[in-house]
Design a protein around this motif. Structure first.
Motif, mmCIF file in Angstrom:
data_model
loop_
_atom_site.group_PDB
_atom_site.id
_atom_site.type_symbol
_atom_site.label_atom_id
_atom_site.label_comp_id
_atom_site.label_asym_id
_atom_site.label_seq_id
_atom_site.Cartn_x
_atom_site.Cartn_y
_atom_site.Cartn_z
ATOM 1 N N GLY A 31 3.205 -15.591 8.693
ATOM 2 C CA GLY A 31 2.841 -14.206 8.990
ATOM 3 C C GLY A 31 2.506 -13.430 7.727
ATOM 4 N N GLY A 32 3.269 -13.679 6.653
ATOM 5 C CA GLY A 32 3.002 -12.988 5.401
ATOM 6 C C GLY A 32 1.652 -13.343 4.819
ATOM 7 N N LEU A 36 -1.272 -10.565 4.184
ATOM 8 C CA LEU A 36 -1.824 -10.348 2.855
ATOM 9 C C LEU A 36 -3.335 -10.610 2.834
ATOM 10 C CD1 LEU A 36 0.975 -11.936 0.648
ATOM 11 C CD2 LEU A 36 0.433 -9.517 0.904
ATOM 12 N N ALA A 37 -3.769 -11.623 3.581
ATOM 13 C CA ALA A 37 -5.203 -11.893 3.651
ATOM 14 C C ALA A 37 -5.936 -10.720 4.297
ATOM 15 C CB ALA A 37 -5.455 -13.178 4.440
ATOM 16 N N GLY A 43 -8.779 -3.985 1.955
ATOM 17 C CA GLY A 43 -8.655 -3.187 0.746
ATOM 18 C C GLY A 43 -9.812 -3.391 -0.207
ATOM 19 N N ILE A 44 -10.195 -4.634 -0.446
ATOM 20 C CA ILE A 44 -11.307 -4.898 -1.364
ATOM 21 C C ILE A 44 -12.610 -4.340 -0.817
ATOM 22 C CG2 ILE A 44 -12.703 -6.738 -2.389
ATOM 23 C CD1 ILE A 44 -10.137 -8.378 -2.608
ATOM 24 N N ASP A 45 -12.791 -4.440 0.494
ATOM 25 C CA ASP A 45 -14.001 -3.872 1.105
ATOM 26 C C ASP A 45 -14.052 -2.359 0.900
ATOM 27 O OD1 ASP A 45 -16.363 -4.145 3.041
ATOM 28 O OD2 ASP A 45 -15.084 -2.695 4.092
ATOM 29 N N ALA A 46 -12.888 -1.693 1.074
ATOM 30 C CA ALA A 46 -12.865 -0.242 0.883
ATOM 31 C C ALA A 46 -13.102 0.136 -0.573
ATOM 32 C CB ALA A 46 -11.518 0.316 1.366
ATOM 33 N N ILE A 47 -12.581 -0.658 -1.501
ATOM 34 C CA ILE A 47 -12.761 -0.365 -2.929
ATOM 35 C C ILE A 47 -14.222 -0.542 -3.332
ATOM 36 C CG2 ILE A 47 -12.197 -1.184 -5.251
ATOM 37 C CD1 ILE A 47 -9.401 -1.854 -4.179
ATOM 38 N N VAL A 48 -14.863 -1.580 -2.801
ATOM 39 C CA VAL A 48 -16.246 -1.885 -3.202
ATOM 40 C C VAL A 48 -17.250 -0.958 -2.533
ATOM 41 C CG1 VAL A 48 -18.051 -3.642 -3.110
ATOM 42 C CG2 VAL A 48 -15.710 -4.290 -3.721
ATOM 43 N N PHE A 64 1.129 -0.068 -2.419
ATOM 44 C CA PHE A 64 2.312 0.261 -1.620
ATOM 45 C C PHE A 64 2.690 -0.852 -0.650
ATOM 46 C CE2 PHE A 64 3.713 2.359 2.457
ATOM 47 C CZ PHE A 64 5.041 2.484 2.092
ATOM 48 N N VAL A 65 1.720 -1.378 0.111
ATOM 49 C CA VAL A 65 2.055 -2.297 1.196
ATOM 50 C C VAL A 65 2.200 -3.754 0.755
ATOM 51 C CG1 VAL A 65 0.952 -0.791 2.895
ATOM 52 C CG2 VAL A 65 -0.359 -2.682 1.893
ATOM 53 N N VAL A 66 1.455 -4.176 -0.275
ATOM 54 C CA VAL A 66 1.524 -5.589 -0.676
ATOM 55 C C VAL A 66 2.935 -5.993 -1.113
ATOM 56 C CG1 VAL A 66 0.767 -7.265 -2.410
ATOM 57 C CG2 VAL A 66 -0.919 -5.894 -1.183
#
Length: 232
Positions: A31-32, A36-37, A43-48, A64-66
């Motif tokens: 599950g972890g 994380l995936a 997250g990377i999509d939002a940053i880019v 915060f969440v990782v």
């Protein structure tokens, strides 16, 4: 459900140096990895591709969440050695010499109790009520089939099952009573505790350490998210 791993962890500040039995939750680890995936992808999509404060907000949210996902899924483990029980919970690391353990209890959760009465939950060995129910049903089947064999003179033709249970394998009294996986793990820990509690090398003090390496970034991420949301 937890499974034992008899590989020895490499010595470091948070693990015992002796050869230990290692218990983790495969479901928690799986599950972890998935969580994380998913967080990494979003997250990377939002940053880019994000605009304005969006990339910074995404970065703060990941900070915060990782650590929390790692803490509650990948991190929990129990190391059972000859001299001590080493419990790695989400946000704490507890080391209990066997001489300082009072009991290992199983209920709706599995926990270890030290001689001062403090209770520490074993996050890596979660209780599965469904697993216990299946084990009880299997034990009932084994008892019924064994009774049928005795009535049939010990042969396989008593009930027409040929000596095989519904799980596809031979059922014999040597198989022992069916037990849920977490309960079998607790049985192993209790056996080790009873065997080593009086040993001279199994004495010492109970130590509890907070996992600041996970707490600090999670707190920093929460603060950054709050600041960015407040700024609009």
């Amino acid at each position: 459900m937890s499974t034992p791993d008899h590989q020895s962890p490499k010595p470091d500040a948070s693990r015992p140096e002796s050869k230990d039995r290692v218990y983790r939750s495969p479901a928690g680890v799986a599950g972890g990895v998935l969580l994380l995936a998913l967080v990494g992808w979003l997250g990377i999509d939002a940053i880019v591709t994000g605009e304005g404060r969006t990339p910074w907000l995404a970065l703060a949210a990941m900070l915060f969440v990782v650590p929390l996902f790692v803490a509650f899924t990948l991190r929990p483990a129990v190391y059972a050695g000859a001299d001590r029980l080493h419990v790695r919970n989400p946000l704490r690391v507890i080391t209990l010499p066997w001489g300082q353990v009072s009991a290992l209890r199983s209920g709706y959760s599995n926990e270890v109790v030290d001689t001062d009465g403090r209770k520490f939950q074993l996050w890596a060995v979660p209780v599965s009520l469904r697993g216990r129910k299946k084990a009880a049903q299997r034990q009932a089947r084994q008892a019924a089939e064994a009774s049928g064999k005795r009535r049939g003179g010990g042969g396989g033709g008593g009930l027409g099952f040929g000596g095989f249970g519904s799980l596809g394998g031979p059922v014999s009294e040597s198989d022992g009573p069916a037990r849920a996986e977490a309960d079998r793990v607790m049985d192993e820990l209790r056996e080790l505790f009873e065997a080593r509690r009086e040993a001279g090398s199994a004495q010492g003090e109970v130590t509890v350490r907070w996992a600041y390496e996970l707490v600090a970034p999670a707190v920093a991420g929460a603060v950054l998210v709050g600041v960015l949301l407040a700024l609009g």
